[in-house]
Design a protein around this motif. Structure first.
Motif, PDB file in Angstrom:
ATOM      1  N   MET A 260      -2.113   2.300  -4.145  1.00 36.92           N
ATOM      2  CA  MET A 260      -1.018   2.569  -3.213  1.00 36.92           C
ATOM      3  C   MET A 260      -0.611   4.026  -3.270  1.00 36.92           C
ATOM      4  O   MET A 260      -0.977   4.760  -4.195  1.00 36.92           O
ATOM      5  CB  MET A 260       0.196   1.696  -3.536  1.00 36.92           C
ATOM      6  CG  MET A 260       0.890   2.066  -4.848  1.00 36.92           C
ATOM      7  SD  MET A 260       2.502   1.261  -5.055  1.00 36.92           S
ATOM      8  CE  MET A 260       2.056  -0.456  -5.021  1.00 36.92           C
TER       9      MET A 260
ATOM     10  N   GLY B  21       0.800  -1.226   0.000  1.00 38.99           N
ATOM     11  CA  GLY B  21       0.000   0.000   0.000  1.00 38.99           C
ATOM     12  C   GLY B  21       0.824   1.263   0.000  1.00 38.99           C
ATOM     13  O   GLY B  21       0.281   2.369  -0.110  1.00 38.99           O
TER      14      GLY B  21
ATOM     15  N   GLN C  30       7.087   1.823  -9.742  1.00 39.84           N
ATOM     16  CA  GLN C  30       5.774   1.183  -9.658  1.00 39.84           C
ATOM     17  C   GLN C  30       5.362   0.615 -11.015  1.00 39.84           C
ATOM     18  O   GLN C  30       4.902  -0.531 -11.116  1.00 39.84           O
ATOM     19  CB  GLN C  30       4.738   2.201  -9.185  1.00 39.84           C
ATOM     20  CG  GLN C  30       3.311   1.660  -9.134  1.00 39.84           C
ATOM     21  CD  GLN C  30       2.304   2.788  -8.946  1.00 39.84           C
ATOM     22  OE1 GLN C  30       2.535   3.919  -9.369  1.00 39.84           O
ATOM     23  NE2 GLN C  30       1.192   2.476  -8.306  1.00 39.84           N
TER      24      GLN C  30
ATOM     25  N   ARG D  93      -1.751  -4.258   5.231  1.00 45.92           N
ATOM     26  CA  ARG D  93      -0.934  -3.858   4.088  1.00 45.92           C
ATOM     27  C   ARG D  93       0.551  -4.019   4.394  1.00 45.92           C
ATOM     28  O   ARG D  93       0.961  -4.163   5.553  1.00 45.92           O
ATOM     29  CB  ARG D  93      -1.202  -2.389   3.717  1.00 45.92           C
ATOM     30  CG  ARG D  93      -2.665  -2.018   3.506  1.00 45.92           C
ATOM     31  CD  ARG D  93      -3.349  -2.843   2.418  1.00 45.92           C
ATOM     32  NE  ARG D  93      -2.818  -2.587   1.092  1.00 45.92           N
ATOM     33  CZ  ARG D  93      -3.352  -1.690   0.238  1.00 45.92           C
ATOM     34  NH1 ARG D  93      -4.402  -0.976   0.601  1.00 45.92           N
ATOM     35  NH2 ARG D  93      -2.847  -1.530  -0.969  1.00 45.92           N
TER      36      ARG D  93
END
Length: 404
Positions: free
Chosen positions: A120, A90, A111, A149
């Protein structure tokens, strides 16, 4: 952040017991080119012992243009993601002082490269070499508040000072990735720590500069002053507990600096405790001595090196970590090794990573160092520097970076 306050206790389970939070997995990456510092010493007309003993370094990693902080960070994280439920991540934090953009966080590139979900927060943190610890503590607090998370923290940097500069021998490049979770398999983080911050001009890099500027001796003085101040404050609060301290790690811009930090505490420690900490310090600098300075990741590379190179460590051992970032912020915090922690280490992968690198000639090093990315918006296609790296910067086009 877990600092001087008593907030941030480990999250409670349904029975009211504290559930530990900490580092579940760690991995790292360094480019596959290095310069032997004996070669650099001869070229700069310096006694090699000045580098090997006086600085405490043997080799330094040399990054090609396609291995920037994003590529290195993604390569480090890739090593620890096998078997990880990435849907639970997260928070993604990139800690760096080698940022590639004044606005967009490098975490967003990572990412995308890693194919992580969009559910996230992805941010970048800066405070010189302390940034990795800031990211780790924020991640731990996040997991305490969001127990379902996990958080991914990446510390990636390129230490660059210039050819024939005073800091040339302390250059390096690399990245460390850490997965933070409840009930960690590697190390439980104790929620209390001691922090200090003060504005000093010991090291900086203005926006217009491509290479760092430093007041070397002054920076060492500030570092050691922070060690002394924080150690006394931690001892006064009953946090150091030296007799049960298995190891004490330091931020290492070069290994001699960490050794000076430990030696500064010699008169305050029992001789047997000091001998134990000194022995384990040597195991903690094995990797850093051959990689060089990686700024935000240096302390955590030391932790990985310690765990890989000291077979006498066991579960329940308590480790102290001193983090320092010029400018300046410092923190002393503690972690406890968990049962089966060795099962999540990849010492063989580390060995392959280090031994598989290519030794550069001085000319090859200077050629790579002198190359730069275009800044006029034209297209630049980059050569592949590391054929074994899963991720790299492929090209620049209209001021945008394209990764593969």
């Amino acid at each position: 952040m877990g600092g001087d306050s008593d907030n941030g206790m480990d999250v409670m389970n349904e029975t009211g017991a504290q559930v530990p939070v900490g580092i579940d997995r760690m991995a790292w990456y360094t480019p596959n080119h290095f310069l032997d510092l004996d070669d650099l010493a001869r070229a700069r007309d310096v006694d090699p012992d000045k580098y090997r003993t006086g600085i405490g370094q043997r080799r330094m990693a040399v990054p090609t243009l396609d291995q920037d902080i994003v590529a290195m960070g993604a390569n480090a994280a890739q090593r620890l993601l096998d078997g990880v439920d990435t849907r639970r991540i997260g928070l993604l934090i990139m800690a760096t002082e080698s940022g590639i953009d004044q606005s967009k966080a490098s975490a967003l590139f990572v990412q995308e490269i890693l194919g992580l979900g969009h559910d996230m927060r992805a941010i970048e943190i800066k405070e010189a070499c302390y940034g990795g610890t800031a990211g780790l503590q924020i991640a731990a607090d996040y997991v305490r508040v969001h127990p379902g998370r996990t958080a991914l923290v990446i510390a990636a940097d390129i230490a660059r000072y210039g050819l024939r500069s005073g800091g040339e021998v302390t250059q390096g490049a690399g990245a460390v990735a850490m997965l933070v979770a409840r009930s960690p398999r590697l190390m439980r983080l104790e929620p209390e720590s001691v922090c200090r911050s003060m504005s000093v001009g010991d090291f900086w890099r203005p926006n217009y500069a491509t290479e760092a500027m430093a007041k070397g001796k002054y920076s060492e003085q500030v570092y050691l002053r922070m060690v002394d101040d924080i150690w006394h404050a931690s001892k006064g609060r009953g946090l150091t507990r030296e007799e049960g301290l298995a190891a004490l790690l330091f931020h290492i811009p070069f290994t001699k600096m960490g050794r000076k930090g430990l030696r500064s505490l010699e008169t305050q420690l029992d001789p047997d405790v000091y001998a134990r900490l000194t022995r384990r310090f040597e195991a903690a600098i094995v990797y850093g001595r051959d990689v060089g300075n990686i700024y935000t990741g240096s302390l955590y590379l030391s932790l990985i090196s310690l765990l890989a190179n000291d077979p006498t460590l066991g579960e329940g051992n308590r480790i102290g970590l001193f983090s320092y970032g010029s400018g300046a912020v410092a923190e002393l915090f503690f972690g406890v090794l968990q049962p089966g922690f060795r099962s999540v280490l990849d010492a063989e992968g580390d060995r392959v990573l280090l031994e598989g690198r290519q030794r550069l000639s001085l000319e090859g090093y200077e050629t790579i160092f002198s190359r730069s990315l275009v800044t006029d918006g034209s297209t630049q296609v980059l050569e592949q520097g590391d054929p074994h790296a899963p991720h790299r910067l492929v090209r620049l086009e209209r001021h945008e970076r394209v990764y593969r």
